[in-house]
Design an enzyme around this catalytic site. Structure first.
Site, PDB file in Angstrom:
ATOM      1  N   GLY A 151       9.592 -64.336-105.576  1.00  0.00           N
ATOM      2  CA  GLY A 151       8.908 -63.136-106.038  1.00  0.00           C
ATOM      3  C   GLY A 151       7.404 -63.269-105.909  1.00  0.00           C
ATOM      4  O   GLY A 151       6.722 -62.374-105.399  1.00  0.00           O
ATOM      5  N   TYR A 152       6.880 -64.408-106.353  1.00  0.00           N
ATOM      6  CA  TYR A 152       5.447 -64.662-106.272  1.00  0.00           C
ATOM      7  C   TYR A 152       5.000 -64.727-104.816  1.00  0.00           C
ATOM      8  O   TYR A 152       4.037 -64.064-104.409  1.00  0.00           O
ATOM      9  CB  TYR A 152       5.119 -65.974-106.986  1.00  0.00           C
ATOM     10  CG  TYR A 152       3.649 -66.285-107.077  1.00  0.00           C
ATOM     11  CD1 TYR A 152       2.884 -65.803-108.136  1.00  0.00           C
ATOM     12  CD2 TYR A 152       3.012 -67.071-106.115  1.00  0.00           C
ATOM     13  CE1 TYR A 152       1.529 -66.097-108.230  1.00  0.00           C
ATOM     14  CE2 TYR A 152       1.668 -67.363-106.201  1.00  0.00           C
ATOM     15  CZ  TYR A 152       0.929 -66.877-107.262  1.00  0.00           C
ATOM     16  OH  TYR A 152      -0.413 -67.155-107.348  1.00  0.00           O
ATOM     17  N   GLY A 153       5.713 -65.528-104.003  1.00  0.00           N
ATOM     18  CA  GLY A 153       5.327 -65.691-102.615  1.00  0.00           C
ATOM     19  C   GLY A 153       5.410 -64.404-101.821  1.00  0.00           C
ATOM     20  O   GLY A 153       4.541 -64.104-100.997  1.00  0.00           O
TER      21      GLY A 153
END
Length: 269
Positions: A151-153
């Site tokens: 999700g972050y990446g």
């Protein structure tokens, strides 16, 4: 009149460091965040420098709140010179098919939708005033995989492309948009990744990077944001710059390189 910088997610970590740094550089600092206790804490720290600074509540995932805060700042200060989209989230840790879907969506909402809402609210004001700079914070997973941090990446990769697209749309204006990789910082986010059970299980490399002294000092990301705000990196509008880069080499490459795609996301073939 002092230049006005707005920093989202300024209650802790990189955002807090940026708020203090820009205040020391003579900017009027408006910091935002959701934690009311932390807002008061950073507000007190800023006001030891000057009473002109202030912290305001803002949930960057709420577009109406973003518009309201932007309008309030413009009414009170008459300008926004620099807007830094720093607020970040990394809740969804683990195999992508196992993480809580709400956490994954939350990471995208904060890290990517938040800057999009800011673009829609802030850029028209900057175009109207005839100047302005927006800095979007990239990070792990921007140019390569972030295993177990999908999700972050994914959101940070989106930030790189959002930055490039908006910069292209602003080519005929004086408004500048950058993406900054702030490097590995000792923050609440990275401490959670290192100390939580799920972080230790899926992201053990984070702790090893700190052991190898890959992390950067607290002033480094703010210093690079300041370089962007002060025009030292105008050759990198729409591009991703990292705090691990060399400033003089970047400036030299911007002057001499014939490669138009340097520091941009591209599919290699």
């Amino acid at each position: 009149m002092d230049q006005v910088v707005v920093i989202t997610g300024a209650t802790r970590g990189i955002g807090r460091n940026m708020a203090i740094f820009f205040a020391e550089k003579g900017f009027t600092v408006i910091g935002t965040g959701r934690d009311l206790h932390k807002l008061k804490e950073v507000d007190s720290a800023l006001r030891t420098n000057s009473s002109k600074h202030k912290m305001v509540p803002l949930d960057v995932t709420n577009p109406s709140e973003v518009r309201e805060v932007v309008d309030t700042i413009m009414n009170q200060y008459g300008r926004i010179d620099v807007w830094i989209n720093n607020a970040g989230s990394c809740k969804a840790i683990g195999p992508t098919w196992e993480v809580d879907e709400k956490d994954w969506i939350s990471d995208l909402s904060t890290n990517l939708f938040g800057p999009f809402y800011s673009v829609q609210a802030v850029i028209p004001k900057m175009i109207n005033q005839g100047f302005g700079c927006m800095i979007n914070i990239a990070g792990g997973g921007t140019t390569g995989p972030f295993k177990y941090g999908c999700g972050y990446g994914t959101s940070k990769t989106g930030i790189a492309r959002l930055t490039e697209n908006v910069a292209e749309e602003l080519l005929n204006t004086p408004i500048k948009v950058f993406a900054l990789d702030p490097g590995l910082n000792d923050t609440d986010m990275t401490r959670s990744q290192r100390n939580s059970e799920i972080g230790q299980r899926y992201l053990p490399d984070i702790e090893r990077l700190f052991e190898q002294n890959i992390d950067v000092p607290p002033h480094q990301a703010p210093q690079w944001a300041f370089h962007m705000a002060s025009g030292l990196l105008d050759g990198y509008v729409g591009r991703v710059v990292s705090v691990y880069d060399n400033l003089e080499e970047l400036q030299q490459n911007a002057k001499n390189s014939t490669e138009l795609d340097f520091h941009k996301l591209r599919l290699q073939k």
